[in-house]
Design a protein around this motif. Structure first.
Motif, PDB file in Angstrom:
ATOM      1  N   ALA A 112       0.813  -1.219   0.000  1.00 43.73           N
ATOM      2  CA  ALA A 112       0.000   0.000   0.000  1.00 43.73           C
ATOM      3  C   ALA A 112       0.847   1.271   0.000  1.00 43.73           C
ATOM      4  O   ALA A 112       0.387   2.325  -0.441  1.00 43.73           O
ATOM      5  CB  ALA A 112      -0.928  -0.003   1.218  1.00 43.73           C
ATOM      6  N   VAL A 113       2.084   1.204   0.465  1.00 46.80           N
ATOM      7  CA  VAL A 113       2.929   2.401   0.566  1.00 46.80           C
ATOM      8  C   VAL A 113       3.234   2.989  -0.809  1.00 46.80           C
ATOM      9  O   VAL A 113       3.070   4.183  -1.058  1.00 46.80           O
ATOM     10  CB  VAL A 113       4.242   2.080   1.310  1.00 46.80           C
ATOM     11  N   HIS A 114       3.719   2.116  -1.727  1.00 45.36           N
ATOM     12  CA  HIS A 114       4.113   2.588  -3.058  1.00 45.36           C
ATOM     13  C   HIS A 114       3.364   1.870  -4.188  1.00 45.36           C
ATOM     14  O   HIS A 114       3.668   2.093  -5.360  1.00 45.36           O
ATOM     15  CB  HIS A 114       5.616   2.406  -3.271  1.00 45.36           C
ATOM     16  N   GLY A 115       2.426   1.004  -3.819  1.00 46.19           N
ATOM     17  CA  GLY A 115       1.668   0.287  -4.837  1.00 46.19           C
ATOM     18  C   GLY A 115       2.305  -1.001  -5.294  1.00 46.19           C
ATOM     19  O   GLY A 115       1.712  -1.751  -6.082  1.00 46.19           O
ATOM     20  N   ARG A 116       3.487  -1.300  -4.791  1.00 45.28           N
ATOM     21  CA  ARG A 116       4.173  -2.531  -5.181  1.00 45.28           C
ATOM     22  C   ARG A 116       5.357  -2.771  -4.244  1.00 45.28           C
ATOM     23  O   ARG A 116       5.780  -1.862  -3.521  1.00 45.28           O
ATOM     24  CB  ARG A 116       4.699  -2.451  -6.614  1.00 45.28           C
ATOM     25  N   VAL A 117       5.884  -3.993  -4.257  1.00 44.98           N
ATOM     26  CA  VAL A 117       7.155  -4.328  -3.610  1.00 44.98           C
ATOM     27  C   VAL A 117       7.983  -5.079  -4.634  1.00 44.98           C
ATOM     28  O   VAL A 117       7.546  -6.116  -5.149  1.00 44.98           O
ATOM     29  CB  VAL A 117       6.941  -5.184  -2.339  1.00 44.98           C
ATOM     30  N   ASP A 118       9.148  -4.548  -4.960  1.00 43.87           N
ATOM     31  CA  ASP A 118      10.026  -5.176  -5.951  1.00 43.87           C
ATOM     32  C   ASP A 118      11.032  -6.129  -5.320  1.00 43.87           C
ATOM     33  O   ASP A 118      11.477  -7.088  -5.956  1.00 43.87           O
ATOM     34  CB  ASP A 118      10.811  -4.096  -6.720  1.00 43.87           C
ATOM     35  N   VAL A 119      11.408  -5.842  -4.079  1.00 41.65           N
ATOM     36  CA  VAL A 119      12.435  -6.631  -3.387  1.00 41.65           C
ATOM     37  C   VAL A 119      11.945  -6.946  -1.982  1.00 41.65           C
ATOM     38  O   VAL A 119      11.527  -6.044  -1.247  1.00 41.65           O
ATOM     39  CB  VAL A 119      13.774  -5.872  -3.295  1.00 41.65           C
ATOM     40  N   LEU A 120      11.990  -8.209  -1.616  1.00 37.12           N
ATOM     41  CA  LEU A 120      11.722  -8.616  -0.238  1.00 37.12           C
ATOM     42  C   LEU A 120      13.018  -9.101   0.388  1.00 37.12           C
ATOM     43  O   LEU A 120      13.666 -10.003  -0.149  1.00 37.12           O
ATOM     44  CB  LEU A 120      10.694  -9.751  -0.189  1.00 37.12           C
ATOM     45  N   VAL A 121      13.393  -8.500   1.506  1.00 36.79           N
ATOM     46  CA  VAL A 121      14.503  -9.006   2.309  1.00 36.79           C
ATOM     47  C   VAL A 121      13.896  -9.572   3.587  1.00 36.79           C
ATOM     48  O   VAL A 121      13.497  -8.827   4.485  1.00 36.79           O
ATOM     49  CB  VAL A 121      15.534  -7.909   2.642  1.00 36.79           C
ATOM     50  N   ALA A 122      13.780 -10.897   3.654  1.00 40.97           N
ATOM     51  CA  ALA A 122      13.183 -11.574   4.805  1.00 40.97           C
ATOM     52  C   ALA A 122      14.274 -11.804   5.838  1.00 40.97           C
ATOM     53  O   ALA A 122      14.973 -12.823   5.819  1.00 40.97           O
ATOM     54  CB  ALA A 122      12.533 -12.884   4.379  1.00 40.97           C
ATOM     55  N   ASN A 123      14.410 -10.848   6.725  1.00 36.15           N
ATOM     56  CA  ASN A 123      15.514 -10.860   7.686  1.00 36.15           C
ATOM     57  C   ASN A 123      15.071 -11.113   9.118  1.00 36.15           C
ATOM     58  O   ASN A 123      15.842 -11.645   9.919  1.00 36.15           O
ATOM     59  CB  ASN A 123      16.239  -9.507   7.606  1.00 36.15           C
TER      60      ASN A 123
END
Length: 256
Positions: free
Chosen positions: A73-84
């Motif tokens: 919802a912040v930018h309309g998309r997520v291109d990279v997920l860093v599951a840390n």
């Protein structure tokens, strides 16, 4: 992947490796969404890089999907997920109560899987994206006193390998980061500080730089430090020798 202009969600981004990854991604030009449980610490990290904040306890069932939805919802998309985001627990397995066991498995394994499940389909549709999973050398070598943590990281390891095969030719990359001992609050939080003189802990900044380089160059595995690859090689080629050495030196072997 060119990181400039990409939207990256970093879980556990309020401290340690996560905070360092946030800074490296922002320096590379990414727009970063910082996930954390602590509102004040998360906001402080986000403010330093001009990022956004998403809060949630990933050890609670259902929250991973909420975090993914809020991040999109912040930018309309997520291109990279860093599951840390992750935690450890140190002690005999028989002393670990059922609630804590479920919390560890939820946070260290199921939450990353749920995040990927929610964020991956749009990446495939756009034919662009990257999943970076933070594992541990414990998932390759086993650690006395950290059986559940090691098991979750081993599962995350094979998940990354399987997912990478599944996503061939989709435009979506998968990286597994395999750190050893890192100079963060992780060991204190697990209930036992790291007390060995060797191997020396590496900095969170070193791990973060290697992780971001791995994303940018679509590396399947990133080991920090690189010499740690020797341990699983010995285990595979000389299991008897490996087990004798582990019995002698593995009481406080590297975790994360």
């Amino acid at each position: 992947m060119r990181l400039r202009g990409k939207v990256a969600l970093v879980t556990g981004g309020s401290a340690g490796i996560g905070a360092a990854v946030v800074e490296r991604l922002a320096a590379a030009g990414a727009q970063v969404v910082v996930h954390g449980r602590d509102a004040e610490r998360s906001a402080a990290v986000a403010e330093r890089v001009g990022g956004a904040v998403v809060l949630g306890d990933l050890a609670v069932p259902g929250v991973a999907a909420e975090v993914a939805e809020a991040a999109i919802a912040v930018h309309g998309r997520v291109d990279v997920l860093v599951a840390n985001a992750g935690a450890g627990w140190s002690g005999p397995f028989t002393k670990l109560n059922g609630d804590e066991l479920e919390r560890l498995v939820m946070l260290d394994l199921l939450a990353p899987l749920h995040l990927v499940r929610c964020l991956l389909p749009p990446m495939i549709e756009r034919r662009s994206g990257h999943i970076a999973l933070v594992g541990s050398v414990a998932g390759r070598t086993a650690v006395a006193g950290e059986a559940v943590y090691a098991a979750t990281k081993a599962a995350l390891d094979i998940f990354a390998e399987s997912l990478r095969l599944e996503l061939r030719d989709t435009g979506v990359g998968v990286s597994l980061i395999v750190p050893g001992v890192v100079d963060t609050a992780f060991f204190t939080a697990r209930g036992r500080p790291y007390e060995r003189k060797r191997p020396r802990p590496v900095s969170a900044a070193t791990v973060a730089q290697a992780l971001v380089d791995g994303i940018a160059n679509d590396r399947a595995e990133v080991w920090v430090p690189g010499w740690l690859r020797v341990a699983p090689a010995v285990r595979a080629l000389a299991p008897g020798l490996y087990r004798r050495l582990s019995a002698r030196f593995g009481e406080q072997a590297p975790g994360r």
